[in-house]
Design a protein around this motif. Structure first.
Motif, PDB file in Angstrom:
ATOM      1  N   ALA A 146       1.791 -11.289  -7.229  1.00  0.00           N
ATOM      2  CA  ALA A 146       1.606 -10.776  -8.589  1.00  0.00           C
ATOM      3  C   ALA A 146       2.084  -9.342  -8.739  1.00  0.00           C
ATOM      4  N   ASP A 147       2.597  -8.757  -7.675  1.00  0.00           N
ATOM      5  CA  ASP A 147       3.069  -7.367  -7.678  1.00  0.00           C
ATOM      6  C   ASP A 147       1.938  -6.379  -7.963  1.00  0.00           C
ATOM      7  N   LEU A 148       0.709  -6.812  -7.706  1.00  0.00           N
ATOM      8  CA  LEU A 148      -0.429  -5.902  -7.824  1.00  0.00           C
ATOM      9  C   LEU A 148      -0.558  -5.056  -6.562  1.00  0.00           C
ATOM     10  N   ARG A 149       0.022  -5.547  -5.482  1.00  0.00           N
ATOM     11  CA  ARG A 149       0.178  -4.762  -4.258  1.00  0.00           C
ATOM     12  C   ARG A 149       1.613  -4.974  -3.793  1.00  0.00           C
ATOM     13  N   ARG A 150       2.210  -3.936  -3.287  1.00  0.00           N
ATOM     14  CA  ARG A 150       3.589  -4.073  -2.824  1.00  0.00           C
ATOM     15  C   ARG A 150       3.820  -3.176  -1.623  1.00  0.00           C
ATOM     16  N   ARG A 151       4.845  -3.528  -0.862  1.00  0.00           N
ATOM     17  CA  ARG A 151       5.216  -2.707   0.278  1.00  0.00           C
ATOM     18  C   ARG A 151       5.496  -1.287  -0.187  1.00  0.00           C
ATOM     19  N   PRO A 152       5.098  -0.304   0.592  1.00  0.00           N
ATOM     20  CA  PRO A 152       5.293   1.082   0.146  1.00  0.00           C
ATOM     21  C   PRO A 152       6.755   1.453  -0.059  1.00  0.00           C
ATOM     22  N   GLU A 153       7.673   0.717   0.530  1.00  0.00           N
ATOM     23  CA  GLU A 153       9.105   0.986   0.340  1.00  0.00           C
ATOM     24  C   GLU A 153       9.669   0.342  -0.922  1.00  0.00           C
ATOM     25  N   ASP A 154       8.929  -0.586  -1.518  1.00  0.00           N
ATOM     26  CA  ASP A 154       9.474  -1.387  -2.614  1.00  0.00           C
ATOM     27  C   ASP A 154       9.267  -0.745  -3.974  1.00  0.00           C
TER      28      ASP A 154
END
Length: 378
Positions: A192-200
């Motif tokens: 859901a893109d509520l959490r994402r990789r810090p690089e993204d």
């Protein structure tokens, strides 16, 4: 200095994530302790090889559920983040790590181990067999006309609504498709893109939900549009990140929604099932072209009696077979009494009708390959 192979501790998760990304040839890593910890949960299943205090190889597994033919699910260990730095390859490092992880999975009572292989030749020697295959499709919208358009209303939704509605739809699909695995809350937060990789960067696609006449959510599609113009003519392409329908009507409706988009000339979708229905929905099935067929989920049987006893079979029959397992985790004879209603499998000392490797058994365990195919291939 001899390598130290062990599970990592909570204060080593950042170094571990850096080593994983380095192993996949990525130097661009932003340290984030919370994200790093979430990606190695449970931390006591994150293995690393240390040399002079530096991580040179990694392997992580996590618990999940695997759907079997017939709809039953079994617990499984899922292998991921398997890396070894180029300076330490061909020294038996991963052999030791994978062997230890398989033994730990068996001792935990997981009847099967699974993975998605980055490279095909690696895992067969450890008893994994390619059990589930996937396809990729391209749809030419200039030749697309639906004979089965599906039903339901479609609506754009935000990330939070998708996060709320999608898991229940997915569960209805997962329990009907052998080889699908469960998704954790963390998985859904990432989807859901509520959490994402810090690089993204934020995901900038579109989310569309399909509801039936009662207002119940029955499917979704997440997609991006790659804009393109040629001589003042729109030639944009839709890239489907995921399309999931809990009913055939919802799945067809979502495909038709994509085909009706303005300014778009084609649709591409990967990681689709081998029995994809898309071409059957069209007046001209050739408008949908399968552009790739590849291995997807590999399985490694550990407790064969539980694994084969959990599934259903197309016919009724009895088979006595012997398994050859180079790791020694499942070596012996077994008897399978199978039927469309269920099965039982147990150890036996009877003479075997069939002798095969544990890798071959893994390849057919979910019904994606037939024994006759493997026999014909030698």
């Amino acid at each position: 200095m001899a390598l130290e192979i062990r599970t990592i501790t909570a204060d080593e998760v950042i170094a571990y994530r850096r080593a994983v990304r380095f192993g996949f040839a990525t130097r661009d890593t932003t340290d984030d302790a919370e994200w790093a910890a979430a990606t190695v949960d449970p931390v006591d299943r994150a293995h690393a090889a240390f040399e002079h205090g530096r991580i040179v190889a990694t392997l992580h597994s996590f618990p999940t559920e695997l759907t079997m033919p017939g709809g039953n699910a079994v617990s499984a260990g899922a292998l991921t983040a398997v890396t070894c730095q180029p300076t330490h390859r061909r020294q038996g490092v991963l052999t030791r790590m994978i062997g230890a992880d398989l033994l730990a999975s068996k001792e935990r009572g997981e009847p099967v181990d699974i993975l998605i292989a980055a490279e095909y030749p690696i895992y067969g020697r450890f008893g994994y067999g390619p059990a589930v295959h996937a396809t990729a499709w391209e749809l030419d919208l200039t030749a697309t006309r639906f004979v089965e358009p599906g039903t339901g209303s479609v609506e754009f939704v935000d990330d939070e609504t998708f996060r709320k509605e999608a898991p229940s739809i997915f569960e209805r699909v997962r329990t009907t498709r052998p080889g699908m695995i469960a998704r954790s809350d963390f998985d859904w937060d990432v989807k859901a893109d509520l959490r994402r990789r810090p690089e993204d960067k934020p995901w900038l696609g579109f989310r569309v939900l399909c509801r039936d006449s009662d207002g119940t959510a029955q499917g979704w599609v997440n997609y991006r549009i790659e804009e393109k113009w040629d001589g003042m003519r729109p030639q944009s392409k839709v890239a489907v990140d995921e399309l999931c329908g809990a009913t055939p009507a919802a799945e067809a409706r979502l495909w038709r929604y994509l085909a009706d988009l303005d300014l778009v000339a084609s649709v591409s979708a990967g990681d689709r099932p081998t029995d994809e229905i898309l071409p059957l929905l069209l007046h001209d099935a050739r408008a949908a072209r399968c552009v790739q067929l590849h291995d997807f989920v590999w399985t490694r049987p550990l407790d064969i009696t539980r694994l084969l006893g959990a599934r259903r079979y197309e016919v009724t029959g009895r088979l006595v077979f012997e398994v050859v397992d180079e790791q020694g985790l499942a070596n012996r004879g077994y008897v399978l009494d199978a039927s469309p209603d269920g099965a039982s499998c147990s150890a036996t000392d009877e003479s075997a009708d069939l002798t095969w490797s544990v890798r071959a058994l893994g390849a057919v365990a979910l019904g994606g390959r037939r024994v006759s195919q493997l026999h014909a291939a030698g």
